[in-house]
Enzyme design. Structure first.
Site, PDB file in Angstrom:
ATOM      1  N   GLY A 213       1.100  -1.130  -0.289  1.00  0.00           N
ATOM      2  CA  GLY A 213       0.363  -0.111  -0.086  1.00  0.00           C
ATOM      3  C   GLY A 213       1.179   1.243  -0.021  1.00  0.00           C
TER       4      GLY A 213
ATOM      5  CB  CYS B 272       5.151  -4.424  -0.906  1.00  0.00           C
ATOM      6  SG  CYS B 272       5.632  -2.108  -1.691  1.00  0.00           S
TER       7      CYS B 272
ATOM      8  CG  HIS C 285       4.546  -6.484  -5.275  1.00  0.00           C
ATOM      9  ND1 HIS C 285       2.920  -5.875  -4.094  1.00  0.00           N
ATOM     10  CD2 HIS C 285       4.889  -5.013  -5.071  1.00  0.00           C
ATOM     11  CE1 HIS C 285       2.923  -5.019  -3.436  1.00  0.00           C
ATOM     12  NE2 HIS C 285       4.218  -4.387  -4.240  1.00  0.00           N
TER      13      HIS C 285
ATOM     14  CD  GLU D 146       0.855  -9.879  -3.878  1.00  0.00           C
ATOM     15  OE1 GLU D 146       0.792  -8.858  -3.641  1.00  0.00           O
ATOM     16  OE2 GLU D 146       2.806 -10.534  -3.329  1.00  0.00           O
TER      17      GLU D 146
END
EC number: 6.3.4.2
Length: 537
Positions: free
Chosen positions: A355, A382, A509, A511
């Site tokens: 974020g 992150c 990241h 994912e």
């Protein structure tokens, strides 16, 4: 063999599932032995979604080459199991900025620059370049929005022109629409689809196939009616029913011979798609024996699409553990030191995703503290990694005012600081550290174990701030392990506390690299630890 072009448009309403249909078709064609690529046309005027609010657009999906793109590219990659590039997402803003830049350089030789031919030519070039750079047999192009939107007109005109440019045998138009069921009348209504196709025809495009999104099976009479009024073959009216699991959709489409109809139209003489492995995966997904509860503590939890790749990566890791992942969506703004146990106590694992900005960061720090002190498996991603370092500095090292320079530029202990090559950067869009970078793993660490003891892994990044190496020795002396760093040892990529069951955070990241049949390493290790905690309850 000539490159084949498949164009997927939508009508009646947006968010109808065009991306899933396109991705599912891509999977079927790939399993027929074809080399497939796929791209998304987004008619908004932003250059890319990188500066857009997640509430407006959902997550930003980052490609290997550092393009900030639409979340549909995540679906494409997960379904087809390919890595896309910057040509896979094209926006109005990107096209207009390129055309205007050429005009300023005089590349149009004094011509009046117009939508036709200059904008449409630029769009067609993006289609052909996406196919050419990947050496693909088939390229599938999805156009965002719906037919009739003002913003879509240049895109649809470019699609119309492609038929003349490359030949009718090399182009197929697939139109996806809503087939609403009126409960009061007890029947399905075909008029919205008829009018949508009429609008598309008015723009010079005759669809070769209809994909109708519906809650109930339409029946052959409805299909025949749509075929007659929309001038498509009855067998080319394909149902896209609501399903329990997204990964069922390629099998449902194959059962209706969608891929065979496409191959026949494009004169592709290729073997039938072998979906044995995919079917086995879907069967496994629908019969998971265990359940694990993961708390996702984020800033944008009201819109799950803001974390869609995180959610999918958790599910994939669950499949590898024969476990259904249940997600508790926790608003980071609501977490305090007083209520952390109440909000997080039922979780078998906690994930703190990425974020930007100040809001919710203190709640995330309290979440990380709770996970560390209570030995709950935790994965930080992150910003989640950066705040993991801040939490450790405050509550273990005793640096009470420690913070990230992004959140408090005046902090006396900038544990997280601006990267050196970002100091003079003024623009927000497209200026982050983006794309695929290597991480060298520390032997014997949980991170190395998660990646099968590889020495180096490559993962995608999207950040502007990094761990401040001035504090590295102080952290290590307190038992904090930097288990992944850049090959030059300058940038911290992964951190962990080895005494905990699983307390790992990464700057990248992970994912974005997860696949349903090949889950990402860190996510799998995290969910494995959460499943073990669940079984200990």
């Amino acid at each position: 063999m000539s490159t084949k072009y498949i164009f997927v448009t939508g009508g009646v309403v947006s968010s109808i599932g065009k991306g899933i249909v396109a991705a599912s078709l891509g999977r079927l064609l790939k399993n027929r032995g074809l080399k497939v690529t796929i791209q998304k046309f987004d008619p908004y005027i932003n250059i890319d979604p990188g500066t857009m609010s997640p509430y407006q657009h959902g997550e930003v999906f980052v490609t290997d080459d550092g393009a900030e793109t639409d979340l549909d590219l995540g679906h494409y990659e997960r379904f087809i199991d390919i890595n896309l590039n910057k040509y896979s997402n094209v926006t109005t803003g990107k096209i207009y900025s390129e055309v205007l830049r050429k005009e300023r350089k005089g590349e149009y030789l004094g011509a009046t620059v117009q939508v036709i031919p200059h904008i449409t030519d630029a769009l067609k070039d993006k289609i052909k370049r996406a196919a050419r750079t990947t050496d693909s047999d088939v390229i599938i192009t999805e156009v965002g929005g719906t037919v009739g939107d003002i913003e879509s007109l240049p895109f649809l005109e470019a699609l119309r022109q492609m038929k003349a440019d490359v030949g009718a045998d090399n182009v197929m138009y697939i139109h996806t629409t809503l087939l609403p069921y009126l409960k009061a009348a007890g029947e399905m209504k075909t008029k919205p689809t008829q009018h949508s196709v009429k609008e598309l025809r008015g723009l010079g495009i005759q669809p070769n196939m209809l994909v109708i999104r519906t809650e109930k099976p339409a029946g052959q009479n409805i299909k025949n009616k749509l075929a007659q009024f929309c001038d498509v073959a009855p067998e080319a009216v394909i149902e896209s029913l609501d399903v329990e699991h997204l990964y069922q959709i390629p099998l449902d489409l194959q059962a209706q011979k969608m891929d065979q109809i496409v191959c026949d139209h494009l004169k592709l003489d290729v073997p039938a798609a072998d979906m044995t492995e995919w079917s086995a995966m879907v069967e496994k997904v629908m019969s998971l024996e265990k359940q694990v509860r993961i708390a996702l503590v984020g800033k944008y939890v009201e819109l799950p699409d803001a974390y869609i790749s995180v959610v999918e990566a958790l599910k994939h890791a669950g499949y590898a553990n024969d476990a259904e992942v249940k997600i508790d969506w926790i608003d980071a703004n609501q977490v305090t030191v007083e209520n952390a146990a109440e909000l997080l106590g039922s979780a078998d694992g906690i994930i703190v995703p990425g974020g930007f900005g100040q809001r919710g960061t203190e709640g995330k720090i309290q979440t990380i503290r709770y996970a560390r002190e209570q030995d709950v498996p935790m994965l930080g991603v992150c910003l989640g990694m950066q705040l993991t370092c801040v939490e450790f500095a405050r509550h273990v090292l005793g640096l009470a005012d420690a913070n990230s320079a992004e959140l408090n530029p005046d902090t006396p202990f900038p544990i997280i600081d601006l990267m050196r090559d970002q100091i003079d950067v003024e623009d927000l869009g497209g200026t982050l550290r983006l794309g695929l970078y290597p991480s060298k793993l520390k032997s014997g660490s949980k991170a190395a174990a998660a990646y099968d003891h590889q020495e180096v892994v490559q993962r995608r990044h999207r950040h502007r701030y990094e761990f401040n190496n001035a504090f590295r020795e102080q952290f290590e002396a307190a038992g904090f392990v930097f288990s992944g760093v850049s090959p030059d040892n300058r940038l911290v990529e992964i951190v962990e506390i080895p005494e905990n069951k699983f307390f790992v955070a990464c700057q990248y990241h992970p994912e974005l690299s997860s696949r349903p049949n090949r889950p990402e390493g860190l996510y799998t290790a995290f969910v494995t630890a959460a499943v073990e905690k669940s079984s200990d309850r």
